[in-house]
Design an enzyme around this catalytic site. Structure first.
Site, PDB file in Angstrom:
ATOM      1  N   CYS A   1      41.232  41.522  42.518  1.00 37.60           N
ATOM      2  CA  CYS A   1      42.018  41.034  43.617  1.00 37.60           C
ATOM      3  C   CYS A   1      42.394  39.597  43.442  1.00 37.60           C
ATOM      4  O   CYS A   1      42.803  39.331  42.261  1.00 37.60           O
ATOM      5  CB  CYS A   1      40.864  40.926  44.782  1.00 37.60           C
ATOM      6  SG  CYS A   1      39.648  39.860  44.500  1.00 37.60           S
ATOM      7  N   ARG A   2      42.613  38.555  44.405  1.00 34.66           N
ATOM      8  CA  ARG A   2      43.155  37.569  44.433  1.00 34.66           C
ATOM      9  C   ARG A   2      42.228  36.365  43.478  1.00 34.66           C
ATOM     10  O   ARG A   2      42.715  35.998  42.464  1.00 34.66           O
ATOM     11  CB  ARG A   2      43.460  37.008  45.450  1.00 34.66           C
ATOM     12  CG  ARG A   2      44.104  35.509  45.545  1.00 34.66           C
ATOM     13  CD  ARG A   2      44.450  35.073  46.853  1.00 34.66           C
ATOM     14  NE  ARG A   2      44.572  33.698  47.008  1.00 34.66           N
ATOM     15  CZ  ARG A   2      43.848  32.790  47.066  1.00 34.66           C
ATOM     16  NH1 ARG A   2      42.265  33.126  46.711  1.00 34.66           N
ATOM     17  NH2 ARG A   2      43.748  31.425  46.930  1.00 34.66           N
TER      18      ARG A   2
END
Length: 113
Positions: free
Chosen positions: A81-82
């Site tokens: 993800c981020r």
């Protein structure tokens, strides 16, 4: 109750999830074609993603589980993800869906660049 359990809820490590450093993650991806999933939003995905990653938005909880029905639970799956928070949650959900070899990118895409 210990201070650790109070602060962290006594979470136990999921035996099906391995968090990999950027170097180890890159090495694994270069070995062969893998199941690679970016669990960020479509807008985040459009700003840049790892080549070959499929975008499945973690926040679309109704569709998130269904999106993995076409994936092979017997094969390793690589997620990110981020920053690592959503992918950690997604990894635990994937474990409940029957995946046993889940690899998460430490620090997320922010660490990739």
């Amino acid at each position: 109750m210990s201070i650790f359990k109070l602060l962290f809820g006594g979470f136990s490590k999921n035996p099906h999830v391995t968090v990999l450093s950027r170097e180890d993650y890159k090495a694994q991806l270069s070995k062969e074609k893998v199941q690679l999933v970016d669990v960020r939003t479509p807008a985040e995905y459009k700003t840049g993603h790892i080549k070959g990653a499929v975008n499945i938005d973690y926040f679309q909880s109704r569709n998130f589980k269904e999106a993995f029905t076409n994936f092979n639970t017997e094969e390793p799956i690589y997620i990110y993800c981020r920053s690592g928070n959503r992918s950690r949650k997604a990894a635990n959900l994937l474990s409940k869906l029957g995946f046993t070899k889940i690899y998460d990118l430490q620090g997320g895409i922010l660490n990739w660049k």
